[in-house]
Design a protein around this motif. Structure first.
Motif, PDB file in Angstrom:
ATOM      1  N   CYS A 199     -24.242 -27.754 -33.016  1.00 23.50           N
ATOM      2  CA  CYS A 199     -22.915 -27.186 -33.281  1.00 23.50           C
ATOM      3  C   CYS A 199     -22.108 -28.054 -34.229  1.00 23.50           C
ATOM      4  O   CYS A 199     -21.432 -27.563 -35.122  1.00 23.50           O
ATOM      5  N   GLU A 200     -22.155 -29.364 -34.035  1.00 23.61           N
ATOM      6  CA  GLU A 200     -21.311 -30.265 -34.823  1.00 23.61           C
ATOM      7  C   GLU A 200     -21.966 -30.724 -36.123  1.00 23.61           C
ATOM      8  O   GLU A 200     -21.294 -31.239 -37.000  1.00 23.61           O
ATOM      9  N   GLY A 201     -23.290 -30.600 -36.200  1.00 23.26           N
ATOM     10  CA  GLY A 201     -23.969 -31.022 -37.415  1.00 23.26           C
ATOM     11  C   GLY A 201     -24.125 -32.523 -37.549  1.00 23.26           C
ATOM     12  O   GLY A 201     -24.513 -33.026 -38.595  1.00 23.26           O
ATOM     13  N   ALA A 202     -23.832 -33.255 -36.472  1.00 15.50           N
ATOM     14  CA  ALA A 202     -23.907 -34.720 -36.544  1.00 15.50           C
ATOM     15  C   ALA A 202     -25.299 -35.250 -36.239  1.00 15.50           C
ATOM     16  O   ALA A 202     -25.619 -36.388 -36.560  1.00 15.50           O
ATOM     17  N   GLY A 203     -26.116 -34.437 -35.579  1.00 21.73           N
ATOM     18  CA  GLY A 203     -27.495 -34.837 -35.301  1.00 21.73           C
ATOM     19  C   GLY A 203     -27.674 -35.762 -34.122  1.00 21.73           C
ATOM     20  O   GLY A 203     -28.785 -36.209 -33.846  1.00 21.73           O
ATOM     21  N   GLU A 204     -26.599 -36.099 -33.414  1.00 15.43           N
ATOM     22  CA  GLU A 204     -26.706 -37.030 -32.279  1.00 15.43           C
ATOM     23  C   GLU A 204     -26.991 -36.241 -31.000  1.00 15.43           C
ATOM     24  O   GLU A 204     -26.152 -36.108 -30.121  1.00 15.43           O
ATOM     25  N   MET A 205     -28.208 -35.699 -30.913  1.00 16.65           N
ATOM     26  CA  MET A 205     -28.568 -34.819 -29.811  1.00 16.65           C
ATOM     27  C   MET A 205     -29.758 -35.370 -29.040  1.00 16.65           C
ATOM     28  O   MET A 205     -30.636 -36.030 -29.603  1.00 16.65           O
ATOM     29  N   PHE A 466     -18.768 -27.012 -40.080  1.00 15.46           N
ATOM     30  CA  PHE A 466     -19.037 -25.922 -41.024  1.00 15.46           C
ATOM     31  C   PHE A 466     -18.426 -24.593 -40.609  1.00 15.46           C
ATOM     32  O   PHE A 466     -18.193 -23.719 -41.444  1.00 15.46           O
ATOM     33  N   TYR A 467     -18.152 -24.409 -39.316  1.00 12.84           N
ATOM     34  CA  TYR A 467     -17.719 -23.090 -38.834  1.00 12.84           C
ATOM     35  C   TYR A 467     -16.210 -22.873 -38.936  1.00 12.84           C
ATOM     36  O   TYR A 467     -15.702 -21.820 -38.568  1.00 12.84           O
ATOM     37  N   ASP A 501     -20.382 -15.119 -46.832  1.00 14.09           N
ATOM     38  CA  ASP A 501     -20.731 -15.939 -47.993  1.00 14.09           C
ATOM     39  C   ASP A 501     -20.154 -17.340 -47.877  1.00 14.09           C
ATOM     40  O   ASP A 501     -20.820 -18.332 -48.253  1.00 14.09           O
ATOM     41  N   VAL A 502     -18.937 -17.443 -47.357  1.00 15.82           N
ATOM     42  CA  VAL A 502     -18.277 -18.744 -47.265  1.00 15.82           C
ATOM     43  C   VAL A 502     -18.979 -19.641 -46.254  1.00 15.82           C
ATOM     44  O   VAL A 502     -19.210 -20.821 -46.496  1.00 15.82           O
ATOM     45  N   ILE A 503     -19.342 -19.076 -45.102  1.00 14.71           N
ATOM     46  CA  ILE A 503     -19.958 -19.916 -44.068  1.00 14.71           C
ATOM     47  C   ILE A 503     -21.379 -20.326 -44.460  1.00 14.71           C
ATOM     48  O   ILE A 503     -21.810 -21.447 -44.149  1.00 14.71           O
ATOM     49  N   VAL A 504     -22.097 -19.469 -45.171  1.00 12.03           N
ATOM     50  CA  VAL A 504     -23.420 -19.855 -45.676  1.00 12.03           C
ATOM     51  C   VAL A 504     -23.278 -21.040 -46.634  1.00 12.03           C
ATOM     52  O   VAL A 504     -24.042 -22.023 -46.571  1.00 12.03           O
ATOM     53  N   LYS A 505     -22.296 -20.959 -47.504  1.00  9.34           N
ATOM     54  CA  LYS A 505     -22.051 -22.052 -48.453  1.00  9.34           C
ATOM     55  C   LYS A 505     -21.709 -23.343 -47.724  1.00  9.34           C
ATOM     56  O   LYS A 505     -22.173 -24.428 -48.093  1.00  9.34           O
ATOM     57  N   ARG A 506     -20.914 -23.242 -46.656  1.00 10.11           N
ATOM     58  CA  ARG A 506     -20.516 -24.426 -45.896  1.00 10.11           C
ATOM     59  C   ARG A 506     -21.722 -25.071 -45.208  1.00 10.11           C
ATOM     60  O   ARG A 506     -21.848 -26.302 -45.171  1.00 10.11           O
ATOM     61  N   ILE A 507     -22.614 -24.253 -44.657  1.00  8.46           N
ATOM     62  CA  ILE A 507     -23.825 -24.780 -44.011  1.00  8.46           C
ATOM     63  C   ILE A 507     -24.677 -25.529 -45.038  1.00  8.46           C
ATOM     64  O   ILE A 507     -25.186 -26.623 -44.768  1.00  8.46           O
ATOM     65  N   GLN A 508     -24.797 -24.937 -46.222  1.00  7.92           N
ATOM     66  CA  GLN A 508     -25.599 -25.563 -47.273  1.00  7.92           C
ATOM     67  C   GLN A 508     -24.946 -26.847 -47.779  1.00  7.92           C
ATOM     68  O   GLN A 508     -25.629 -27.835 -48.059  1.00  7.92           O
ATOM     69  N   GLU A 509     -23.611 -26.841 -47.896  1.00  9.91           N
ATOM     70  CA  GLU A 509     -22.894 -28.045 -48.327  1.00  9.91           C
ATOM     71  C   GLU A 509     -23.119 -29.211 -47.377  1.00  9.91           C
ATOM     72  O   GLU A 509     -23.197 -30.370 -47.798  1.00  9.91           O
ATOM     73  N   LEU A 512     -27.407 -28.564 -43.810  1.00  8.17           N
ATOM     74  CA  LEU A 512     -28.001 -28.111 -42.557  1.00  8.17           C
ATOM     75  C   LEU A 512     -28.981 -26.989 -42.865  1.00  8.17           C
ATOM     76  O   LEU A 512     -28.768 -26.207 -43.806  1.00  8.17           O
ATOM     77  N   PRO A 513     -30.065 -26.861 -42.091  1.00  8.35           N
ATOM     78  CA  PRO A 513     -31.011 -25.761 -42.321  1.00  8.35           C
ATOM     79  C   PRO A 513     -30.394 -24.429 -41.903  1.00  8.35           C
ATOM     80  O   PRO A 513     -29.703 -24.340 -40.887  1.00  8.35           O
ATOM     81  N   LEU A 514     -30.623 -23.400 -42.670  1.00 10.48           N
ATOM     82  CA  LEU A 514     -30.055 -22.078 -42.352  1.00 10.48           C
ATOM     83  C   LEU A 514     -30.754 -21.409 -41.176  1.00 10.48           C
ATOM     84  O   LEU A 514     -30.129 -20.716 -40.376  1.00 10.48           O
ATOM     85  N   GLU A 515     -32.073 -21.633 -41.067  1.00  7.46           N
ATOM     86  CA  GLU A 515     -32.874 -20.876 -40.084  1.00  7.46           C
ATOM     87  C   GLU A 515     -32.340 -20.946 -38.655  1.00  7.46           C
ATOM     88  O   GLU A 515     -32.226 -19.909 -37.984  1.00  7.46           O
ATOM     89  N   PRO A 516     -31.948 -22.146 -38.120  1.00 10.35           N
ATOM     90  CA  PRO A 516     -31.468 -22.175 -36.738  1.00 10.35           C
ATOM     91  C   PRO A 516     -30.153 -21.423 -36.530  1.00 10.35           C
ATOM     92  O   PRO A 516     -29.779 -21.124 -35.393  1.00 10.35           O
ATOM     93  N   TYR A 517     -29.443 -21.112 -37.645  1.00 12.85           N
ATOM     94  CA  TYR A 517     -28.136 -20.457 -37.524  1.00 12.85           C
ATOM     95  C   TYR A 517     -28.175 -18.986 -37.931  1.00 12.85           C
ATOM     96  O   TYR A 517     -27.129 -18.352 -38.058  1.00 12.85           O
ATOM     97  N   GLU A 518     -29.377 -18.437 -38.126  1.00 11.07           N
ATOM     98  CA  GLU A 518     -29.467 -17.034 -38.534  1.00 11.07           C
ATOM     99  C   GLU A 518     -28.791 -16.108 -37.522  1.00 11.07           C
ATOM    100  O   GLU A 518     -28.100 -15.159 -37.889  1.00 11.07           O
ATOM    101  N   TRP A 519     -28.981 -16.392 -36.223  1.00 12.02           N
ATOM    102  CA  TRP A 519     -28.343 -15.550 -35.199  1.00 12.02           C
ATOM    103  C   TRP A 519     -26.819 -15.659 -35.279  1.00 12.02           C
ATOM    104  O   TRP A 519     -26.098 -14.680 -35.036  1.00 12.02           O
TER     105      TRP A 519
END
Length: 566
Positions: A199-205, A466-467, A501-509, A512-519
């Protein structure tokens, strides 16, 4: 057949107590100590009543040359103890007086002699049960114990006055949380603890995997039963070939059915043995690999999985179908931190409001925090008074301030300017636009500049997730933090980015990989809805309320680097 028992009405529902009425505990046929000493008259109106009380001895002392004993008993229902008087003729006193002893006693409530501090005491006529303690080995002596010491006996620390008070305050805040959201039309949703997205994109999981366990299992199995040699497999193949030839010969000779069936059975057994040997020869120790990387298709979930850092993304799926929802559960972060503000496992309250913008989100957060503070003042005042006496003299005043004050609202840019103009204090962290405000900055804003809660909104895009909805200036996002005295940030929230379009761009910026967030992107593809939400760190709320300094002391079972007791 067990006796059919229907408790009296007084045990089935809460009633308003009159001067001489007794409120029984449901299901155990005893009276809670808080329903005796917690009455407005301190229990005086119950004098002459016969009751059964259970609890743990805080202190005990024999008196009258061993003819009777005084016990200070607490059952965890309130901070106060009940004084219990036991004659030696009723029970051996030596078994009852050690600190930590559990007792269940029956007796009559009496008004003690004039001049004593107790309003009422229990004269015991029967000791029903005793949970004995060896006073030499009992790890919680009567002397005052530090919170640091208690972390080493986490399984016994709820018996102390401090941890039991924290537990009751924590319980009250949890009850208030559900009450607030249920009364305001929110639906409670249980989000998953195991997730495939960060969720946070920090990778500390924390990773969830059975690969290591499977590898250890194979290693043990191979030690007990080594894999077959090449010669053993070749011999098994030859046996299958020989048995196959025998079957062919018998068919050519038109042998009897009995002979042919016996030979076919031997061929079948030979093939099964060969199959087992070949399977065992494939067993390899270690983690499965593919193209030089760990092969997660062999893992339990057939992909990488983690303990969640937030239920927000998942609860959004319900907000986009059922409107206002909230989740309240454990979250995890593998941050190797030993500070007084970090845990590896902690609890989050995360509401999500459909058709709501950032202002709606701030309104909800402010109302929720005020509700929690007022709830403690109305329902947990005795425990709060304990905290004031022992930990923080300003704890109750702080609750009153927050529950009654309108929260100040300023933009992040305004907050930075205010902090940059501070001359009477030197901050450890320099203040400039674009930084993530540190705790010292947050506390200065709420404790010194405004002297009340503050909501800071419209943070720089680069320091937020990103969200969060990108504002028209393209530099900031519609995020907000609720800052309160003592802890700084209590709540973090935002309006969510609903534009695909905006959130896809934010994920890419954020790489982060898009595949886990397709849902998650489907929520923007199909019937998108404007929505907002926030997260309240539950332990931070307990810290704020109690005035205790270390977060490890406000959660029942603290988990942090190097420690996962029980």
């Amino acid at each position: 057949m067990a006796e059919d028992f229907t408790p009296p009405i007084s045990q089935m529902q809460s009633t308003t107590l009159t001067d001489d009425s007794i409120q029984f505990e449901n299901f155990s046929r005893r009276v809670l100590i808080k329903n005796i000493v917690g009455r407005p008259d301190g229990g005086v109106g119950l004098a002459g009543k016969k009751v059964t009380v259970g609890g743990w001895v805080k202190t005990g002392r024999e008196q009258g040359k061993g003819t009777f004993a005084f016990l200070e008993v607490n059952d965890g229902s309130c901070p106060a103890n009940l004084q219990v008087l036991v004659d030696a003729s009723v029970s051996p006193l030596g078994d009852l007086v050690p600190t930590g002893t559990c007792v269940l006693v029956e007796g009559e409530l009496k008004k003690p002699p004039t001049g004593t501090k107790q309003n009422v005491e229990l004269r015991v006529c029967k000791v029903l049960e005793v949970g004995p303690v060896d006073p030499v080995k009992y790890p919680l002596p009567k002397t005052k114990l530090t919170l640091e010491f208690l972390r080493d006996v986490v399984h016994l620390r709820p018996r102390t006055n401090t941890i039991s008070a924290v537990a009751r305050i924590r319980n009250a805040l949890a009850y208030a949380t559900h009450t607030f959201f249920q009364k305001n039309g929110f639906l409670y949703v249980q989000t998953p603890i195991i997730t495939t997205s960060d969720c946070e994109g920090a990778g500390e999981m924390f990773q969830v995997t059975t690969l290591c366990t499977d590898a250890e299992k194979v290693e043990r199995e191979l030690k007990q039963n080594p894999p077959p040699t090449e010669a053993e497999i070749e011999a098994a193949k030859l046996l299958v070939k020989d048995k196959g030839g025998m079957v062919a010969d018998l068919k050519s000779a038109k042998a009897s059915k009995e002979e042919l069936d016996a030979s076919l059975s031997e061929l079948k057994n030979a093939k099964e043995n060969l199959s087992r040997l070949e399977e065992r020869s494939k067993l390899k120790c270690g983690i499965p690999q593919k193209d030089g990387k760990i092969d997660y298709t062999q893992d339990f979930f057939a992909r990488q999985a983690f303990l969640t850092v937030s239920g927000q993304l998942q609860v959004e799926t319900f907000a986009c179908a059922l409107s206002s929802v909230y989740t309240f559960g454990p979250t995890f972060r593998a941050e190797h931190s030993h500070t007084s503000r970090h845990l590896a496992e902690f609890w989050m309250v995360e509401p999500e409001i459909a058709f709501a913008n950032l202002e709606d989100d701030m309104n909800c957060a402010e109302a929720y925090v005020k509700f929690l503070c007022q709830w403690l003042l109305d329902n947990c005042l005795d425990d709060m008074e304990f905290m004031v006496k022992n930990f923080d003299k300003t704890a109750i005043d702080r609750l009153k301030l927050v529950s009654s004050s309108p929260f100040e609202r300023i933009s992040y840019t305004e907050a930075v300017k205010l902090l940059q103009n501070v001359t009477e204090k030197k901050f450890e962290n320099n203040v400039e636009w674009g930084i993530d405000l540190a705790s010292e900055h947050e506390r200065y804003l709420t404790e010194v500049i405004f002297k009340k809660p503050v909501i800071v909104y419209n943070y720089p895009k680069k320091i937020k997730a990103f969200y969060m909805k990108v504002n028209d200036d393209e530099k900031t996002v519609a995020a907000m933090d609720v800052l309160v005295p003592k802890v700084g940030e209590l709540i973090g929230g935002s309006q969510r980015e609903e534009r695909y379009d905006v959130i896809v761009k934010r994920i890419q910026e954020m790489e982060l990989p898009l595949e886990p967030y397709e849902w998650y992107l489907d929520l923007r593809r199909y019937g998108t809805v404007k929505h907002s939400g926030f997260g309240l760190g539950f332990e931070r709320m307990v810290l704020f309320a109690t005035g205790i300094d270390n977060i490890r002391d406000v959660i029942p079972f603290p988990r942090y680097p190097g420690r996962a007791d029980l």
